[in-house]
Design a protein around this motif. Sequence first.
Motif, mmCIF file in Angstrom:
data_model
loop_
_atom_site.group_PDB
_atom_site.id
_atom_site.type_symbol
_atom_site.label_atom_id
_atom_site.label_comp_id
_atom_site.label_asym_id
_atom_site.label_seq_id
_atom_site.Cartn_x
_atom_site.Cartn_y
_atom_site.Cartn_z
ATOM 1 N N VAL A 144 0.833 -1.204 0.000
ATOM 2 C CA VAL A 144 0.000 0.000 0.000
ATOM 3 C C VAL A 144 0.867 1.253 0.000
ATOM 4 C CG1 VAL A 144 -1.621 1.359 1.368
ATOM 5 C CG2 VAL A 144 -2.022 -1.082 1.033
ATOM 6 N N GLN A 145 1.896 1.255 0.814
ATOM 7 C CA GLN A 145 2.804 2.397 0.900
ATOM 8 C C GLN A 145 3.479 2.665 -0.440
ATOM 9 O OE1 GLN A 145 6.104 1.592 3.525
ATOM 10 N NE2 GLN A 145 6.456 3.765 3.974
ATOM 11 N N VAL A 146 3.955 1.629 -1.078
ATOM 12 C CA VAL A 146 4.651 1.772 -2.360
ATOM 13 C C VAL A 146 3.672 2.189 -3.454
ATOM 14 C CG1 VAL A 146 5.917 0.511 -4.144
ATOM 15 C CG2 VAL A 146 6.493 0.175 -1.730
ATOM 16 N N THR A 147 2.500 1.577 -3.474
ATOM 17 C CA THR A 147 1.503 1.906 -4.493
ATOM 18 C C THR A 147 1.068 3.363 -4.389
ATOM 19 O OG1 THR A 147 0.698 -0.373 -4.589
ATOM 20 C CG2 THR A 147 -0.793 1.341 -5.372
ATOM 21 N N LYS A 148 0.822 3.839 -3.186
ATOM 22 C CA LYS A 148 0.416 5.239 -3.008
ATOM 23 C C LYS A 148 1.506 6.203 -3.469
ATOM 24 C CE LYS A 148 -3.041 4.735 0.657
ATOM 25 N NZ LYS A 148 -3.410 5.075 2.062
ATOM 26 N N ALA A 149 2.760 5.857 -3.203
ATOM 27 C CA ALA A 149 3.864 6.725 -3.631
ATOM 28 C C ALA A 149 3.923 6.819 -5.148
ATOM 29 C CB ALA A 149 5.189 6.198 -3.077
ATOM 30 N N PHE A 150 3.762 5.686 -5.828
ATOM 31 C CA PHE A 150 3.816 5.706 -7.290
ATOM 32 C C PHE A 150 2.567 6.355 -7.887
ATOM 33 C CE2 PHE A 150 7.372 2.721 -6.973
ATOM 34 C CZ PHE A 150 8.177 3.178 -7.999
ATOM 35 N N LEU A 151 1.434 6.194 -7.251
ATOM 36 C CA LEU A 151 0.233 6.883 -7.734
ATOM 37 C C LEU A 151 0.429 8.398 -7.687
ATOM 38 C CD1 LEU A 151 -2.573 4.713 -6.103
ATOM 39 C CD2 LEU A 151 -2.376 5.189 -8.555
ATOM 40 N N LEU A 169 -5.316 7.015 -14.078
ATOM 41 C CA LEU A 169 -4.816 6.327 -12.896
ATOM 42 C C LEU A 169 -5.862 5.309 -12.453
ATOM 43 C CD1 LEU A 169 -3.234 9.120 -10.663
ATOM 44 C CD2 LEU A 169 -2.095 7.591 -12.267
ATOM 45 N N LEU A 170 -5.410 4.296 -11.701
ATOM 46 C CA LEU A 170 -6.301 3.247 -11.211
ATOM 47 C C LEU A 170 -6.192 3.164 -9.684
ATOM 48 C CD1 LEU A 170 -5.243 0.559 -13.850
ATOM 49 C CD2 LEU A 170 -7.216 2.090 -13.981
ATOM 50 N N PRO A 171 -6.434 4.273 -8.977
ATOM 51 C CA PRO A 171 -6.141 4.299 -7.542
ATOM 52 C C PRO A 171 -6.964 3.326 -6.708
ATOM 53 C CG PRO A 171 -7.323 6.289 -8.197
ATOM 54 C CD PRO A 171 -6.950 5.575 -9.449
ATOM 55 N N THR A 172 -8.261 3.230 -6.989
ATOM 56 C CA THR A 172 -9.111 2.367 -6.172
ATOM 57 C C THR A 172 -8.720 0.907 -6.327
ATOM 58 O OG1 THR A 172 -10.935 3.947 -6.380
ATOM 59 C CG2 THR A 172 -11.484 1.708 -5.670
ATOM 60 N N ALA A 173 -8.620 0.448 -7.577
ATOM 61 C CA ALA A 173 -8.256 -0.953 -7.822
ATOM 62 C C ALA A 173 -6.842 -1.252 -7.342
ATOM 63 C CB ALA A 173 -8.388 -1.258 -9.313
ATOM 64 N N ALA A 174 -5.922 -0.299 -7.525
ATOM 65 C CA ALA A 174 -4.530 -0.528 -7.147
ATOM 66 C C ALA A 174 -4.376 -0.647 -5.634
ATOM 67 C CB ALA A 174 -3.650 0.601 -7.686
ATOM 68 N N ILE A 175 -5.030 0.207 -4.887
ATOM 69 C CA ILE A 175 -4.904 0.155 -3.427
ATOM 70 C C ILE A 175 -5.602 -1.092 -2.869
ATOM 71 C CG2 ILE A 175 -5.524 1.334 -1.277
ATOM 72 C CD1 ILE A 175 -5.025 3.983 -2.824
ATOM 73 N N GLU A 176 -6.733 -1.473 -3.461
ATOM 74 C CA GLU A 176 -7.381 -2.722 -3.048
ATOM 75 C C GLU A 176 -6.458 -3.910 -3.292
ATOM 76 O OE1 GLU A 176 -11.065 -2.984 -5.125
ATOM 77 O OE2 GLU A 176 -12.091 -1.518 -3.854
ATOM 78 N N ARG A 177 -5.801 -3.915 -4.445
ATOM 79 C CA ARG A 177 -4.863 -4.988 -4.773
ATOM 80 C C ARG A 177 -3.686 -4.992 -3.800
ATOM 81 N NH1 ARG A 177 -3.233 -9.818 -7.041
ATOM 82 N NH2 ARG A 177 -1.222 -9.616 -8.087
ATOM 83 N N ALA A 178 -3.126 -3.817 -3.525
ATOM 84 C CA ALA A 178 -1.995 -3.717 -2.615
ATOM 85 C C ALA A 178 -2.368 -4.174 -1.209
ATOM 86 C CB ALA A 178 -1.478 -2.287 -2.602
ATOM 87 N N THR A 179 -3.578 -3.818 -0.780
ATOM 88 C CA THR A 179 -4.052 -4.251 0.539
ATOM 89 C C THR A 179 -4.152 -5.768 0.608
ATOM 90 O OG1 THR A 179 -5.297 -2.197 0.796
ATOM 91 C CG2 THR A 179 -5.934 -4.045 2.210
ATOM 92 N N PHE A 180 -4.682 -6.368 -0.443
ATOM 93 C CA PHE A 180 -4.755 -7.836 -0.516
ATOM 94 C C PHE A 180 -3.363 -8.455 -0.396
ATOM 95 C CE2 PHE A 180 -4.011 -11.404 -3.438
ATOM 96 C CZ PHE A 180 -4.750 -12.399 -2.809
ATOM 97 N N LEU A 181 -2.382 -7.876 -1.100
ATOM 98 C CA LEU A 181 -1.024 -8.439 -1.078
ATOM 99 C C LEU A 181 -0.386 -8.291 0.300
ATOM 100 C CD1 LEU A 181 0.143 -7.134 -4.558
ATOM 101 C CD2 LEU A 181 -0.255 -9.523 -3.930
#
Length: 550
Positions: free
Chosen positions: A78-85, A101-113
């Motif tokens: 999540v931290q890395v994804t938010k920085a790149f977003l 940008l795909l912020p909602t899907a990307a953060i959901e994916r990062a949270t899952f990981l």
Amino acid sequence: MLPQPWNTRSWESIAKKAQDYRDATIALIEPPLPDIEVLPLDSTPILKTILTPKELSITESDPANLVSQLSCGTLSAVQVTKAFLRRAGLAQKLVNCVTELLPTAAIERATFLDDYLKTNGKPIGPLHGLPISVKEHIEIEGLSCNAGFIAWNDRVPKANAHILDVLLAAGAVLYVRTTQPQTLMHLETSSNYYGVTVNPFNRNLSSGGSSGGEGALVGIRGSCLGIGTDIGGSIRSPAANNGVYGLRPTSYRLPMEGLSATMLGQEQIVPVIGPISTSLEGVKLFMKTLINAKPWIREPSLLPFPWRTESLLPTDPDGTKTLKIAIIWDDGVVRPHPPVTRALRTVAEKLKAVPGITVIDWEPYQHDYAWTIISSLYFCDGGSEEKAAISSSGEPWRPLSKFILTENQNVKKLSVTELWRWTEKRDGYRKEYANKWGDVDVILCPVGPGAAPLIDTARYWGYTSQWNLLDYPALVAPVTRVDPAVDGVETKYVPRNEKDAYNYDLYTPEKYAGAPVSLQWVGRRYDDEKIIEAVDYIKEKIGMPFAEFV
């Protein structure tokens, strides 16, 4: 209310809707990004005035290092994804490189990981949590995929491209889609959807094409690893223009199912998909991950070659690696600008000082004839699919679309017999070129006849399309920048032909100041691993930083 079909709306309204949608996705970024009222010629210094030190540190990290930290939980996905977003959103404001940008899907994916890592105590795969950017015409389920044509604005794929499924299974996070040109057949990136994507280091210059959105985004570090495609230079041109790494692999090594484009199914000049990255390690990670997934099981047209991990470089009996490197200083058609020649000379002099490395000159073999062959095979239907896709919406033709489709005298509708004859010429030329290699391991050559071109001027494809015709893997690596103090005009040069004169007249060092200058390393067909290993070894031995520009 259902959306109207495209043919009842003006192309301008369709473009405006796409731009508004893109801007709305950027507005979702938290904390919000400020508006930038004045853009300097070199936009990169603005990054440090807006992003936090932690965001800068994350986004400027090597992708292999990021994966290492993500896999052990030192950094969260999540931290890395938010920085790149945030950095990708800022990149859009600086160079116009994003379609959404795909912020909602990307953060959901990062949270899952992140949850997966905590629950299982191990990463989900070799790319666990790594954000990867995607050129727009690579299909993502449920998202529009227009391939640069206004008339295709309502096309929505029902499934992901094969390559994205492989990357997601490996743990990647998809967070941004990037710009591409009308027709996908420009060495710059300009469309009627979004206008021109410019160069981060000199906004008067092109980001390259057709993966120019990827090139600009990676160049400004809004991505550390992205996906481009290449049929005539479309990975290598953006990589070179933006001072990053880019690989055109041998065809049929990486999955191609699920791309939106015209002329799908043609087999004369096969497009490829490949990485653009801030580092050579990123290129290697991308290739190794995809090929280790055995994509040929789902896509049987692919070559079932495993990724080779053993050293492929020749050695002396004492273990010293030996490399014979041939340099193309000039392809005999269009002479490179002085900064490119300086980069070649600098690298050549350093190579000659390394024990075990031999440097020779390569005599180009009929590169003008090679362009005749490949440009005759690009549009075997006379360009009818491309022309129809442009004209059916009423959108205007971009200058480089006109150049490649209507000013190119080799664009003709071929009969089946004519197609066979041109294919025979292609194969004959490939055989003749292969016979020239001898004991040469690697060819070093320009990526183009200059550094990043001025907008609407990238008309010479020969330094990249040459290797598409031959189907050789080619890796671009950055070397230096244009320096007006040392890269003066070659005043006594007499151009040899019309193309050469056009290129010569474009150059004054002040116009190109600060632009990255990169070189291209070329290997024999299927030598993808060897090229990466060779450049890695050369980087280590000649002590060149392969300049980190940001």
